[in-house]
Design a protein around this motif. Structure first.
Motif, short mmCIF file in Angstrom:
data_model
loop_
_atom_site.label_atom_id
_atom_site.label_comp_id
_atom_site.label_asym_id
_atom_site.label_seq_id
_atom_site.Cartn_x
_atom_site.Cartn_y
_atom_site.Cartn_z
N LEU B 40 0.83 -1.20 0.00
CA LEU B 40 0.00 0.00 0.00
C LEU B 40 0.87 1.26 0.00
N ILE B 41 0.64 2.13 -0.99
CA ILE B 41 1.27 3.45 -0.93
C ILE B 41 0.40 4.34 -0.03
N ALA B 42 -0.89 4.39 -0.32
CA ALA B 42 -1.81 5.19 0.50
C ALA B 42 -3.26 4.84 0.14
N PRO B 43 -4.17 5.03 1.09
CA PRO B 43 -5.59 4.99 0.74
C PRO B 43 -6.04 6.39 0.32
N SER B 44 -7.21 6.46 -0.32
CA SER B 44 -7.79 7.78 -0.59
C SER B 44 -9.31 7.66 -0.68
N LEU B 53 -13.84 4.59 -2.24
CA LEU B 53 -12.63 4.38 -1.46
C LEU B 53 -11.60 3.74 -2.38
N GLY B 55 -7.42 2.23 -2.82
CA GLY B 55 -6.14 1.83 -2.29
C GLY B 55 -5.13 1.88 -3.42
N LEU B 57 -1.56 0.97 -4.74
CA LEU B 57 -0.50 0.02 -4.45
C LEU B 57 0.68 0.24 -5.39
N TRP B 84 -13.26 1.14 -5.07
CA TRP B 84 -14.51 0.48 -4.70
C TRP B 84 -15.53 1.55 -4.32
#
Lengths: 159, 159
Positions: B40-44, B53, B55, B57, B84
């Motif tokens: 994971l780099i970051a969620p947003s 949402l 993720g 990667l 998603w």
């Protein structure tokens, strides 16, 4: 000179984590080495006062269980929930991105050691230090009340 | 019997992806094998009409660049943005979790092949199939307008 060196070492102690700081009260859970490289189970958004974006990661034992649909999770499964403040992107209208890190929360499956809490040990950390006992006393009750049928785990695998 | 087998094979063709479906127009980018296991780099969170949402990667080349602060990203870096629908959790008030998957978006760094688009090739996929040419024509313009100074990449590493 030896005396000076000793004084320096003592003076540094308050700046380092003590054993009590880096393991959680009640459960003795620590932040596992290398957890930031684990796979993503799912992202989430916690609204309201939290206003956080989260990434929930799993170690290889946990990910295998998710992919196989194994419940309860086997001993050795570890989940890590990383949380950041949710901030508006300055580069794309309508997007929200991680701001400062807030907490890291760990769940460790050990059905014998944590038999009285569904087989799970809990740890909640801020800046690498475990939060107080009172906060850890609430973990299992909430998981038990809401997700008992999913082995006390909120997060589902986002395919 | 040979004839029957041949008929069956022909009948199955429409059910499989053609070469045109699984690689993006303009760029020829495909969904890379094993991308769901990347770090994971970051969620947003994408608000508004998207209501998603995400993720984001990165493959090992990309993650090393993020950790080292290397810009521009080296050739071989690949980013995958998984999206998603954002749905309210039925198990925890105020939490939002991933619903159905919407898109997978891929960026591939190849400074020679994609020299005219900042060194990046783009692919946008729905249910494993690349979307149309018109959508791919908008990728680079948006990245160029907003994040040219971060090698055309929106996502920062969430520590």
């Amino acid at each position: 000179m030896l005396c000076v060196a000793t004084v320096c070492a003592v003076a540094l102690v308050p700046l380092t984590l003590s054993a009590a700081d880096d393991s959680s009260p009640i459960f003795g859970v620590r932040i596992p080495a290398g957890y930031r490289r684990w796979e993503l189970i799912a992202p989430s958004h916690e609204a309201g006062g939290f206003n956080e974006l989260r990434g929930i990661l799993g170690n290889p034992v946990a990910m295998q269980a998710y992919r196989d649909g194994t419940l309860p999770f086997p001993d050795g499964a570890v989940l890590a929930k990383l949380a950041w403040k949710r901030e508006p992107s300055t580069e794309f209208e309508g997007a929200f991105v991680p701001g400062r890190a807030t907490t890291v929360q760990i769940m460790v499956k050990d059905s014998k050691r944590y038999a009285s809490t569904g087989g799970w040990g809990f740890g909640r950390f801020i800046d690498g230090r475990a939060v107080d006992r009172a906060q850890h006393e609430t973990c299992f009750g909430c998981h038990q009340a809401n997700v008992k049928d999913h082995d006390y785990v909120f997060t589902r695998f986002a395919q």
